[in-house]
Design an enzyme around this catalytic site. Structure first.
Site, PDB file in Angstrom:
ATOM      1  N   HIS A  52      36.163 -54.019  21.713  1.00 41.67           N
ATOM      2  CA  HIS A  52      34.770 -55.105  21.737  1.00 41.67           C
ATOM      3  C   HIS A  52      33.909 -54.671  20.446  1.00 41.67           C
ATOM      4  CE1 HIS A  52      33.650 -52.078  24.258  1.00 41.67           C
ATOM      5  NE2 HIS A  52      32.422 -52.346  24.145  1.00 41.67           N
ATOM      6  N   ASP A  53      34.017 -53.542  19.957  1.00 40.11           N
ATOM      7  CA  ASP A  53      32.861 -52.972  19.128  1.00 40.11           C
ATOM      8  C   ASP A  53      33.217 -53.252  17.825  1.00 40.11           C
ATOM      9  OD1 ASP A  53      31.258 -52.198  21.007  1.00 40.11           O
ATOM     10  OD2 ASP A  53      31.807 -50.212  21.321  1.00 40.11           O
ATOM     11  N   ASP A  95      30.755 -73.119  32.675  1.00 38.23           N
ATOM     12  CA  ASP A  95      29.272 -72.941  32.250  1.00 38.23           C
ATOM     13  C   ASP A  95      29.413 -72.204  31.001  1.00 38.23           C
ATOM     14  OD1 ASP A  95      30.547 -70.451  32.964  1.00 38.23           O
ATOM     15  OD2 ASP A  95      28.678 -69.493  34.203  1.00 38.23           O
ATOM     16  N   ASP A 152      34.566 -50.284  33.575  1.00 40.02           N
ATOM     17  CA  ASP A 152      33.693 -49.440  32.475  1.00 40.02           C
ATOM     18  C   ASP A 152      32.718 -48.721  33.387  1.00 40.02           C
ATOM     19  OD1 ASP A 152      32.504 -48.880  29.906  1.00 40.02           O
ATOM     20  OD2 ASP A 152      33.785 -50.909  29.381  1.00 40.02           O
ATOM     21  N   ASP A 171      36.894 -69.287  31.096  1.00 37.41           N
ATOM     22  CA  ASP A 171      35.685 -69.757  32.182  1.00 37.41           C
ATOM     23  C   ASP A 171      36.477 -70.631  33.180  1.00 37.41           C
ATOM     24  OD1 ASP A 171      33.515 -70.700  33.089  1.00 37.41           O
ATOM     25  OD2 ASP A 171      33.254 -72.139  31.551  1.00 37.41           O
ATOM     26  N   ASP A 209      32.012 -45.021  29.454  1.00 39.81           N
ATOM     27  CA  ASP A 209      31.344 -45.616  28.146  1.00 39.81           C
ATOM     28  C   ASP A 209      30.499 -44.328  27.660  1.00 39.81           C
ATOM     29  OD1 ASP A 209      30.208 -47.654  26.347  1.00 39.81           O
ATOM     30  OD2 ASP A 209      28.278 -47.086  27.487  1.00 39.81           O
ATOM     31  N   GLU A 221      35.295 -42.541  26.187  1.00 39.47           N
ATOM     32  CA  GLU A 221      34.819 -43.147  24.790  1.00 39.47           C
ATOM     33  C   GLU A 221      34.064 -41.848  24.441  1.00 39.47           C
ATOM     34  OE1 GLU A 221      32.498 -46.363  22.234  1.00 39.47           O
ATOM     35  OE2 GLU A 221      31.565 -45.264  24.197  1.00 39.47           O
TER      36      GLU A 221
HETATM   37  O1  ISL Z   1      28.844 -42.729  18.527  1.00 40.75           O
HETATM   38  C1  ISL Z   1      28.774 -43.671  18.147  1.00 40.75           C
HETATM   39  C2  ISL Z   1      28.576 -44.065  16.406  1.00 40.75           C
HETATM   40  O2  ISL Z   1      28.976 -43.072  16.006  1.00 40.75           O
HETATM   41  C3  ISL Z   1      28.768 -44.806  18.853  1.00 40.75           C
HETATM   42  O3  ISL Z   1      29.986 -45.460  18.553  1.00 40.75           O
HETATM   43  C4  ISL Z   1      28.971 -44.960  20.533  1.00 40.75           C
HETATM   44  O4  ISL Z   1      29.345 -43.895  21.186  1.00 40.75           O
HETATM   45  C5  ISL Z   1      29.519 -46.128  20.711  1.00 40.75           C
HETATM   46  O5  ISL Z   1      29.115 -47.262  20.046  1.00 40.75           O
HETATM   47  C6  ISL Z   1      29.059 -46.660  22.294  1.00 40.75           C
HETATM   48  O6  ISL Z   1      29.682 -47.839  22.298  1.00 40.75           O
HETATM   49  C7  ISL Z   1      29.560 -48.241  23.835  1.00 40.75           C
HETATM   50  O7  ISL Z   1      28.290 -48.031  24.408  1.00 40.75           O
HETATM   51  C8  ISL Z   1      27.503 -48.888  23.744  1.00 40.75           C
HETATM   52  C9  ISL Z   1      27.780 -50.330  23.767  1.00 40.75           C
HETATM   53  O8  ISL Z   1      26.883 -51.224  23.160  1.00 40.75           O
HETATM   54  C10 ISL Z   1      29.181 -50.500  23.280  1.00 40.75           C
HETATM   55  O9  ISL Z   1      29.621 -51.898  23.385  1.00 40.75           O
HETATM   56  C11 ISL Z   1      30.136 -49.540  23.892  1.00 40.75           C
HETATM   57  O10 ISL Z   1      31.508 -49.572  23.813  1.00 40.75           O
HETATM   58  C12 ISL Z   1      26.110 -48.964  24.565  1.00 40.75           C
HETATM   59  O11 ISL Z   1      26.521 -48.668  26.044  1.00 40.75           O
HETATM   60 CA    CA Z   2      32.168 -69.101  34.365  1.00 41.74          CA
END
Ligand code: ISL
Ligand code: CA
Length: 536
Positions: A317-318, A25, A98, A21, A199, A252
């Site tokens: 990030h997931d 903020d 993305d 940052d 994505d 992805e």
């Molecule tokens: O297929 C899935 C689980 O079996 C999911 O993994 C899916 O493909 C994945 O979670 C998608 O993630 C992405 O899109 C989401 C977002 O929340 C995630 O952060 C991103 O990585 C929705 O846009």
């Molecule tokens: Ca900021």
């Protein structure tokens, strides 16, 4: 645009909200990424992937886009983005964005129009079906829990969403939708963006709504919208655009099996590479299995050896932090994990903080949760569990762990912000930060260098040994031999009966990288987390 030699590259993933940052903020911003470009360059990577920075209500961390042509004010302006692009290129870094085109935000003007009436010109931009509040079009579920349909009483129809109800799925069957998306993709490529991370791309096509779900376990519930036939047409159209710009692309693509991945990623494939999601399988307590990880990796490496290309990663990030999922929290375990995947065949990605050994966050209060779907899950659990139990349950295996701010220094707020951080900073930052924790960073530097200097590691062949060993990963990359003990226990390897290691040439093996240098021997007893990289 720079040449797209994706096979030689290493990527670095930035979750912009938590990176750096600069205006106090508490939210990371584009100027923050610009400020840290020297850090990224020092690591030695070739490109950065930035999670969504488009205008968004931020219901799902920016994966709910309300304007594809604007930068969200929280992150800065389009001018800032152009500066970032320009400066990154000066540093020799490509930038990929993305690309979120399975769905938009429910606040996108297309959806606001679409919602107005059944005969609105934008109605068919989304997936609407007749329904009542009690009788939704089918029993399909969304990834974030609950029905995949949300009923609209004004028009007495429901719309489909694979994710949150604030993320309505676009109707890819509609050529007008595709034209709008393709126009937008070209616009960013014209601006100078080097490519995209696509994505949730395997969800574009849906089965007929009459499809009955056969299993509610594993991937069962997602079968009707995961890599469904017909998706080839959309991907082929996208590929034509990517190819005309030489764009770097990573899909992805959950549900694309390792046997199918060559068709997605060979020369004729839609994208340069795809992320598999299979190695992320974890127990309820958030722990992954070393042997499970090893088996998935070996299968993907073998199935894509003749044709196709892998995207390699431990974290994003997931996912919770790999040091806690597959490691035991120790630096030694993080180092072994780094070696285990960075020398495989494919393009490795490093997720921000992974190079510092950032850990899962010790949640103590539900106030620390930020993801709406996790908060909703928590609130649901409160009907049966105490607050403490519910918190423990939703956080033991949660993507929230990956999203805490970067730990730059031992100064206030880990040097992330001068304000109040949007999400709590891990209390271990006085020890774990970019200034103090240089050991793992330096190992990543070396691993990247090894890839850059050696064709064999970048794109050579791969062959696995001791496939059934529960905790040791052993492979050759042509003249290189990689041995990694991912377990907390000692392990013994006997190469004397392995044919490839019985000839005299193995005595030429010399150490190139190791946790504790020692000569290669046909009988080796490995310490916990020991790694050895040899070259003939
Ligand atoms: O297929 C899935 C689980 O079996 C999911 O993994 C899916 O493909 C994945 O979670 C998608 O993630 C992405 O899109 C989401 C977002 O929340 C995630 O952060 C991103 O990585 C929705 O846009
Ligand atoms: Ca900021």
């Amino acid at each position: 645009m720079m040449e797209n030699d994706f096979r030689k590259m290493v990527g670095y993933q930035i979750y912009p909200k938590s990176f750096k940052d600069t205006n106090g903020d508490g939210i990371g911003d584009l100027q923050g990424i610009i400020e840290k470009l020297p850090y990224i360059q020092q690591l030695g990577v070739d490109f950065i992937w930035i999670n969504p920075i488009y205008k968004s209500p931020q219901v799902d961390g920016g994966y709910d886009i309300s304007d594809y042509y604007a930068i969200d004010e929280r992150f800065g302006s389009l001018e800032d983005f152009k500066t970032l692009l320009h400066k990154s290129h000066e540093y020799g870094l490509k930038v990929i964005m993305d690309l979120v085109v399975n769905h938009t935000s429910d606040q996108h003007p297309w959806f606001l129009e679409s919602k107005k009436s059944k005969d609105n010109p934008y109605r068919d931009f989304y997936l609407w079906e007749d329904a009542t509040a009690q009788q939704l079009p089918n029993e399909w579920r969304s990834f974030f829990g609950g029905s995949a349909w949300t009923y609209d009483k004004e028009t007495e129809q429901a719309y489909f969403h694979a994710f949150a109800k604030e993320q309505p799925d676009l109707n890819w069957k509609n050529p007008k939708v595709r034209q709008e998306i393709y126009k937008m993709v070209r616009w960013w490529l014209e601006l100078g963006v080097d490519g995209f991370r696509l994505d949730a791309i395997s969800h574009l096509q849906k089965m007929p709504w009459s499809y009955k779900i056969k299993s509610w376990r594993g991937d069962g519930p997602w079968v009707p919208f995961m890599n469904v036939s017909g998706i080839e047409d959309y991907m082929t159209e996208l590929k034509a655009i990517f190819d005309s710009y030489g764009a770097l692309t990573v899909g992805e693509a959950s549900g694309v099996r390792s046997m199918q991945a060559p068709d997605w990623t060979d020369e004729k494939g839609y994208v340069n590479m795809i992320f598999e999601l299979e190695h992320n399988v974890r127990k309820a307590n958030g722990r992954g299995s070393i042997y499970g990880y090893k088996k998935v990796i070996m299968r993907w490496q073998n199935d894509l050896l003749a044709r196709g290309w892998n995207a390699l990663y431990l974290e994003n990030h997931d996912q919770p932090r790999s040091i806690d999922v597959f490691g035991n929290g120790s630096l030694a375990s993080a180092k072994a994990l780094a070696v285990s995947y960075m020398l495989l065949r494919g393009t490795p990605f490093i997720y921000q903080g992974q190079e510092l050994g950032m850990r899962n966050f010790p949640f103590t209060s539900s106030d620390q949760l930020r993801s709406e779907e996790v908060i909703a899950q928590y609130e649901n659990l409160l009907t049966d569990l105490s607050a403490q139990e519910a918190l423990q349950k939703v956080t033991q295996d949660s993507r929230e762990h990956a999203r805490t701010p970067m730990q730059w220094s031992d100064k206030a707020n880990a040097g992330f912000t001068t304000g109040r951080p949007w999400m709590d900073i891990h209390p271990n930052y006085p020890q774990v930060n970019a200034e103090k924790q240089t050991e793992l960073f330096e190992l990543y530097q070396k691993l990247i260098q090894l890839r850059h200097d050696n064709q064999a590691i970048a794109s050579g062949s791969i062959y696995f040994y001791f496939e059934r060993h529960p905790q040791v990963l052993v492979y050759t990359r042509d003249e290189f031999l990689v041995i990694v003990n991912l377990g907390t226990k000692k392990a013994h390897l006997d190469f004397s009966k392995v044919e490839a290691f019985t000839d005299g040439s193995v005595s030429n093996y010399h150490s190139v990288l190791s946790s504790q240098p020692r000569p290669f021997e046909r009988s080796m007893s490995l310490a916990p987390f020991e790694y050895q990289v040899y070259k003939k």
